[in-house]
Design an enzyme around this catalytic site. Structure first.
Site, short mmCIF file in Angstrom:
data_model
loop_
_atom_site.label_atom_id
_atom_site.label_comp_id
_atom_site.label_asym_id
_atom_site.label_seq_id
_atom_site.Cartn_x
_atom_site.Cartn_y
_atom_site.Cartn_z
N TYR A 1 0.78 -1.27 -0.18
CA TYR A 1 -0.04 0.02 0.02
C TYR A 1 0.80 1.31 -0.04
O TYR A 1 0.39 2.42 -0.33
CB TYR A 1 -1.01 0.14 1.27
CG TYR A 1 -1.68 -1.12 1.37
CD1 TYR A 1 -2.04 -2.14 0.33
CD2 TYR A 1 -2.58 -1.31 2.43
CE1 TYR A 1 -2.84 -3.17 0.44
CE2 TYR A 1 -3.36 -2.38 2.86
CZ TYR A 1 -3.58 -3.46 1.59
OH TYR A 1 -4.28 -4.44 1.82
N HIS B 1 0.91 -11.95 1.82
CA HIS B 1 -0.11 -11.07 1.24
C HIS B 1 -0.64 -11.88 0.16
O HIS B 1 -1.91 -11.54 -0.21
CB HIS B 1 0.40 -9.69 0.60
CG HIS B 1 -0.28 -8.75 0.47
ND1 HIS B 1 -0.11 -7.46 0.51
CD2 HIS B 1 -1.70 -8.77 0.14
CE1 HIS B 1 -1.39 -6.57 0.47
NE2 HIS B 1 -2.23 -7.60 0.08
#
Length: 147
Positions: free
Chosen positions: A57, A115
């Site tokens: 992010y 992730h």
């Protein structure tokens, strides 16, 4: 009654609702305001004290700023992050965890996850082993898998 948290296998409790910061251009302010005001969910009388983030992010520094400016003690906030599949080696995963902590000025993560399921079995296992070792070193309280 709706449960407001779950107990992880590590023994730590994780809130079932949190603030996600993906694509949040004003991440520091969002974190600060959400934590400072308790981010209440009136329907359930919950007070949110969880921030879900990830290295991908690219706003880890902003999360740290928001947490620092919130006035809420770190021990009362559950913070997650995730290592991206491009870092799925032992050394790169361990470096990613340490870099994440340094950039956020945190002593530990409550939960750190892989992730994705990309990268292949050996790469995922190496990353997971690094996360377990980071947990043993006190950098992470709980380890898991995302997606």
């Amino acid at each position: 009654m709706v449960e407001t948290d779950v107990t992880l296998s590590s023994g730590y409790k994780m809130p079932t609702l949190g603030l996600g910061v993906y694509l949040n251009e004003e991440c520091a302010d969002a974190c600060k305001v959400a934590l400072k005001n308790g981010y209440p969910i009136q329907k359930f009388s919950w007070i949110i004290r969880m921030i879900d983030s990830a290295r991908f992010y690219e706003n880890e520094v902003q999360v740290g700023v928001g947490v620092g400016q919130s006035g809420v003690k770190r021990k009362n906030i559950f913070i997650t992050s995730k290592v991206f599949h491009s870092d799925f080696t032992y050394d790169r995963t361990m470096a990613a965890v340490k870099d994440s902590l340094t950039r956020r000025v945190l002593a530990y993560y409550d939960l750190y996850l892989t992730h994705s399921a990309l990268g292949g079995k050996d790469a995922r296992l190496a990353a997971y082993k690094a996360l377990l070792d980071a947990k043993a070193d006190g950098l992470i309280r709980s380890v898991g898998v995302s997606n």
